[in-house]
Design a protein around this motif. Structure first.
Motif, PDB file in Angstrom:
ATOM      1  N   PHE A  75       0.845  -1.190   0.000  1.00  0.00           N
ATOM      2  CA  PHE A  75       0.000   0.000   0.000  1.00  0.00           C
ATOM      3  C   PHE A  75       0.878   1.236   0.000  1.00  0.00           C
ATOM      4  O   PHE A  75       1.769   1.384   0.842  1.00  0.00           O
ATOM      5  CB  PHE A  75      -0.899   0.001   1.244  1.00  0.00           C
ATOM      6  N   PRO A  76       0.676   2.171  -0.952  1.00  0.00           N
ATOM      7  CA  PRO A  76       1.516   3.376  -0.987  1.00  0.00           C
ATOM      8  C   PRO A  76       1.305   4.240   0.247  1.00  0.00           C
ATOM      9  O   PRO A  76       0.198   4.291   0.808  1.00  0.00           O
ATOM     10  CB  PRO A  76       1.039   4.094  -2.258  1.00  0.00           C
ATOM     11  N   GLU A  77       2.365   4.893   0.690  1.00  0.00           N
ATOM     12  CA  GLU A  77       2.256   5.771   1.861  1.00  0.00           C
ATOM     13  C   GLU A  77       1.298   6.917   1.609  1.00  0.00           C
ATOM     14  O   GLU A  77       0.591   7.357   2.508  1.00  0.00           O
ATOM     15  CB  GLU A  77       3.643   6.298   2.233  1.00  0.00           C
ATOM     16  N   ASP A  78       1.282   7.381   0.367  1.00  0.00           N
ATOM     17  CA  ASP A  78       0.375   8.472   0.007  1.00  0.00           C
ATOM     18  C   ASP A  78      -0.581   7.986  -1.067  1.00  0.00           C
ATOM     19  O   ASP A  78      -0.259   7.994  -2.252  1.00  0.00           O
ATOM     20  CB  ASP A  78       1.156   9.678  -0.497  1.00  0.00           C
ATOM     21  N   PRO A  79      -1.772   7.537  -0.704  1.00  0.00           N
ATOM     22  CA  PRO A  79      -2.699   7.010  -1.706  1.00  0.00           C
ATOM     23  C   PRO A  79      -3.205   8.061  -2.687  1.00  0.00           C
ATOM     24  O   PRO A  79      -3.805   7.712  -3.707  1.00  0.00           O
ATOM     25  CB  PRO A  79      -3.850   6.448  -0.856  1.00  0.00           C
ATOM     26  N   GLU A  80      -2.959   9.346  -2.392  1.00  0.00           N
ATOM     27  CA  GLU A  80      -3.374  10.405  -3.313  1.00  0.00           C
ATOM     28  C   GLU A  80      -2.347  10.651  -4.405  1.00  0.00           C
ATOM     29  O   GLU A  80      -2.616  11.393  -5.359  1.00  0.00           O
ATOM     30  CB  GLU A  80      -3.609  11.704  -2.528  1.00  0.00           C
ATOM     31  N   GLY A 138      -9.755  -0.753   3.316  1.00  0.00           N
ATOM     32  CA  GLY A 138     -10.824  -0.617   2.340  1.00  0.00           C
ATOM     33  C   GLY A 138     -10.668  -1.453   1.098  1.00  0.00           C
ATOM     34  O   GLY A 138     -11.080  -1.037   0.005  1.00  0.00           O
ATOM     35  N   VAL A 139     -10.071  -2.651   1.231  1.00  0.00           N
ATOM     36  CA  VAL A 139      -9.927  -3.540   0.071  1.00  0.00           C
ATOM     37  C   VAL A 139     -10.659  -4.841   0.335  1.00  0.00           C
ATOM     38  O   VAL A 139     -10.942  -5.211   1.480  1.00  0.00           O
ATOM     39  CB  VAL A 139      -8.444  -3.823  -0.253  1.00  0.00           C
ATOM     40  N   ALA A 140     -10.985  -5.552  -0.738  1.00  0.00           N
ATOM     41  CA  ALA A 140     -11.684  -6.832  -0.634  1.00  0.00           C
ATOM     42  C   ALA A 140     -10.677  -7.955  -0.385  1.00  0.00           C
ATOM     43  O   ALA A 140      -9.456  -7.792  -0.572  1.00  0.00           O
ATOM     44  CB  ALA A 140     -12.482  -7.092  -1.899  1.00  0.00           C
ATOM     45  N   LEU A 141     -11.197  -9.113   0.001  1.00  0.00           N
ATOM     46  CA  LEU A 141     -10.367 -10.273   0.322  1.00  0.00           C
ATOM     47  C   LEU A 141     -10.936 -11.487  -0.395  1.00  0.00           C
ATOM     48  O   LEU A 141     -12.089 -11.875  -0.178  1.00  0.00           O
ATOM     49  CB  LEU A 141     -10.358 -10.488   1.840  1.00  0.00           C
TER      50      LEU A 141
END
Length: 346
Positions: free
Chosen positions: A120-125, A165-168
């Protein structure tokens, strides 16, 4: 012949064949095959999911799941030892515009939390980075030797996914092996995931097919993907009938697990074989040859000459998989054949 290369070599039982011949049929693309509908209802019930869909294969079931969950341009986090990553031809990238990001599998099939978080990126923006949309687990974990993921671990990954906030998705090709090994209903495993696929044609012993289970809207999307991929089948009840019988007899997988342990314990007594019987949890045995004179290629050829079939499995490992077609007597003979080969010269 003793077939240990894979549990995909199982043959349908007489009861399955009888059910296939007598199954009431309809057009499944129209949703009108009654036997398929029975199978899908049974799969949904056993997994505790709202709905299920018959797929031609586990590869298609996983691909349909990834494409239904993951938007184009997103990425899915998959184990670097997972079947989805290694053995399914990068289908989500080819067909769905989805990027795979491999996460190191630990020897027990799990992910280290730092490794999973690194996806997961540190900055999702930051628009430079593809954003994760899905985490994929595998249970049992094939290339880790049929390891079973614990319920506590699954619960923890569920929490991790929800926080981000991701699916599994669970590649449960051998889901019922995991359930039998844990001594719990399959639904206790799948309670922690958004979707699951499991194979009818591995240890369950049906000749064809896999099931994909999940939420109603998710399955609606997955069915559309199935059709696009050419997986829409017509009078598919002939397949589904064998699948129903396979599910109704899944508790017999405990016998396969016992045979795998018997094989590992026997191989542990053979000079020239490295194997740890304590690592065998389900129906997969991984072992290495330590006899310097024998390559795996020569060994497999010599074994085949005596009607014993095992498979090379990467990193100098060999794999033997027990299933309905293998008896305790076959296991003992396999150990004798292997011991005899390694006492000889290539």
């Amino acid at each position: 012949m003793i077939e240990l290369r894979s549990d995909t070599f199982t043959l349908p039982t007489p009861t399955m064949l009888e059910a296939m011949v007598s199954a009431p049929l309809g057009d499944d693309v129209y949703g009108e095959d009654p036997t398929v509908r029975r199978l899908e209802e049974r799969a949904a019930e056993l997994t505790g999911m709202p709905a299920a869909c018959l797929m031609p294969s586990g590869t298609m079931a996983n691909l349909a799941s990834l494409m239904a969950h993951a938007p184009r341009g997103s990425k899915v986090l998959v184990g670097d030892e997972s079947d989805i990553y290694l053995y399914e031809a990068a289908g989500a990238s080819v067909c769905g515009g989805v990027q795979y990001e491999p996460v190191p599998n630990q020897p027990d099939g799990t992910f280290a939390w730092d490794d999973l978080a690194a996806g997961f990126p540190e900055d999702p923006e930051d628009p430079q980075f593809a954003l994760p949309s899905l985490i994929c687990l595998e249970n049992t974990q094939n290339r880790c030797g049929g390891k079973v993921l614990s319920l506590d671990y699954l619960r923890s990954v569920r929490t991790f996914a929800d926080e981000r906030g991701v699916a599994l998705h669970l590649d449960g090709a051998r889901l019922f092996n995991a359930a039998v090994a844990l001594g719990v209903p399959a639904a206790e495993i799948t309670a922690h995931v958004d979707s699951v696929q499991f194979c009818l044609s591995k240890g369950l012993g049906a000749p064809i097919g896999s099931m994909l289970a999940g939420g109603t809207e998710f399955l609606r999307s997955a069915r559309r993907v199935r059709k696009m991929l050419g997986g829409g089948m017509r009078q598919a009840g002939v397949i589904a009938a064998a699948g129903i019988e396979a599910l109704d007899t899944h508790q017999r997988l405990a016998e396969d697990h016992a045979h795998a342990r018997r094989l590992a314990e026997g191989l542990a007594t053979v000079d020239g074989v490295a194997v740890d019987p304590s690592e065998v949890q389900t129906n997969i045995v991984l072992f290495r040859l330590t006899h310097s004179a024998w390559t795996w290629q020569a060994f497999c050829a010599a074994a085949a000459e005596q009607d014993l079939y095992v498979a090379e499995f990467g990193r100098s490992r060999l794999r033997a998989v027990t299933h309905r077609g293998v008896t305790a007597a076959d296991i003992d003979r396999a150990v004798d054949v292997i011991a005899g080969i390694l006492r000889s010269t290539p």
